[in-house]
Scaffold this active site. Structure first.
Site, PDB file in Angstrom:
ATOM      1  CD  GLU A   1      -5.781  -4.067  -1.424  1.00  0.00           C
ATOM      2  OE1 GLU A   1      -6.347  -3.060  -1.876  1.00  0.00           O
ATOM      3  OE2 GLU A   1      -5.466  -4.183  -0.238  1.00  0.00           O
TER       4      GLU A   1
ATOM      5  CG  HIS B   1      -1.834  -1.123   1.346  1.00  0.00           C
ATOM      6  ND1 HIS B   1      -1.976  -1.873   2.511  1.00  0.00           N
ATOM      7  CD2 HIS B   1      -2.692  -1.681   0.450  1.00  0.00           C
ATOM      8  CE1 HIS B   1      -2.874  -2.822   2.320  1.00  0.00           C
ATOM      9  NE2 HIS B   1      -3.316  -2.730   1.080  1.00  0.00           N
TER      10      HIS B   1
END
Length: 329
Positions: free
Chosen positions: A279, A241
């Site tokens: 994602e 992330h």
């Protein structure tokens, strides 16, 4: 000459290089200043040093090979006129040729700390069977000179004592909060950082250019992550992330440095990692374009409880085989 990884890390911890002419580079390392000329034919760069005898310095040869291959995907291997014997047979072919895909997988060039991977002892976390993860490192774990920016990028393990103020400011940035949804008090952000540090499956990092912190990164083991149940996760798949907290460090020229460098670190950190996953929010078109340009394949859309996501994946063989540490032009 035997390859000495400890000596190499000490010698190459700080290095830089610039192009003086189309086929002439200037290197600055712990060994001093050197100039080298090179010619490229059929993807092979032949290097000759003008001054500064590198014959007893495998480290200097590898620094030169890094300089030649850091910006040019067309160079697949490097040979050194008269100095092939200085390279260890572990990294060079019998003819002295140094393959770029092997060079860029040699961790001691970029990782100030080296640890042997843990044996694959399995354990269970929240119903997920996975290998035991190594203890968290501290301090700087990756260092790379970025020639097109003429500055160094580093990734350092986040520390609540030194990084909390920046993390707090970044999480309250409007653009960051749109994605992360973690705006709040400094106490909340201290708890978040401490929780990430305590979590065996997450490595929280601070990215810096020339010692100026610009963003927060999380590298995680996918099998124990919320992403794990949504695909057939391998034991050593990793995901990430990112929150670019400083507005001045957003944009293409900075992404071209931090994104491939982060992927490079992940692949170097454990040689068993064959895939990096992500994602992104399915509606985040700019991020998906950046990932596509960086070699990530689009696998499928799926639904988290909090967002519609796109599963993306980058393979080790793709990254090193296509020399994706060089950003797309």
């Amino acid at each position: 000459m035997d390859f000495d990884a400890v000596k190499q890390r000490r010698a190459l911890q700080s290095r830089s290089y610039v192009s003086l002419a189309p086929n002439l580079i200037h290197l600055k390392t712990a060994y001093g200043h050197h100039e080298a000329a090179f010619e490229v034919e059929a993807g092979i760069a032949s290097v000759t040093f003008y001054h500064g005898d590198p014959v007893q310095s495998a480290e200097l040869l590898m620094a030169a090979a890094e300089a030649l291959t850091a910006e040019d995907r067309s160079i697949t291997s490097v040979v050194f006129e008269g100095h092939q014997a200085s390279l260890s047979p572990h990294i060079a072919a019998p003819d002295g040729r140094l393959d770029s895909a092997i060079l860029w997988q040699w961790p001691s060039l970029w990782l100030p700390q080296l640890f042997y991977p843990l044996p694959p002892v399995q354990e269970m976390t929240a119903g997920r069977y996975h290998p035991r993860r190594p203890a968290k490192p501290k301090g700087t774990i990756y260092r790379r000179f970025i020639p097109w920016l003429e500055r160094e990028i580093t990734f350092t393990v986040a520390d609540p004592e030194t990084d909390l103020a920046a993390f707090h400011r970044w999480m309250n940035d409007e653009q960051v909060n749109t994605i992360w949804e973690d705006a709040g008090s400094i106490d909340k952000h201290r708890e978040i950082l401490e929780a990430r540090i305590a979590d065996p499956h997450v490595l929280p990092l601070i990215g810096s250019f020339a010692d100026i912190p610009f963003g927060y990164f999380e590298v995680y083991w996918a099998k124990e992550n919320r992403l794990g149940p949504f695909y057939d996760a391998d034991d050593y798949d990793r995901g990430w992330h990112v929150a670019i907290g400083e507005p001045g460090y957003r944009g293409k020229k900075w992404i071209s440095a931090w994104l491939p460098s982060l992927m490079h670190f992940i692949f170097l950190d454990d040689p068993r990692t064959k895939r990096i996953v992500g994602e992104p929010r399915a509606s985040h078109e700019q991020q998906i374009r950046n990932l596509d340009r960086s070699g990530f394949a689009k696998v499928k859309h799926f639904d988290f409880p909090h967002k519609r996501a796109l599963l993306v994946m980058l393979g080790r063989e793709r990254f090193f085989g296509d020399r994706l540490w060089v950003p797309a032009s």
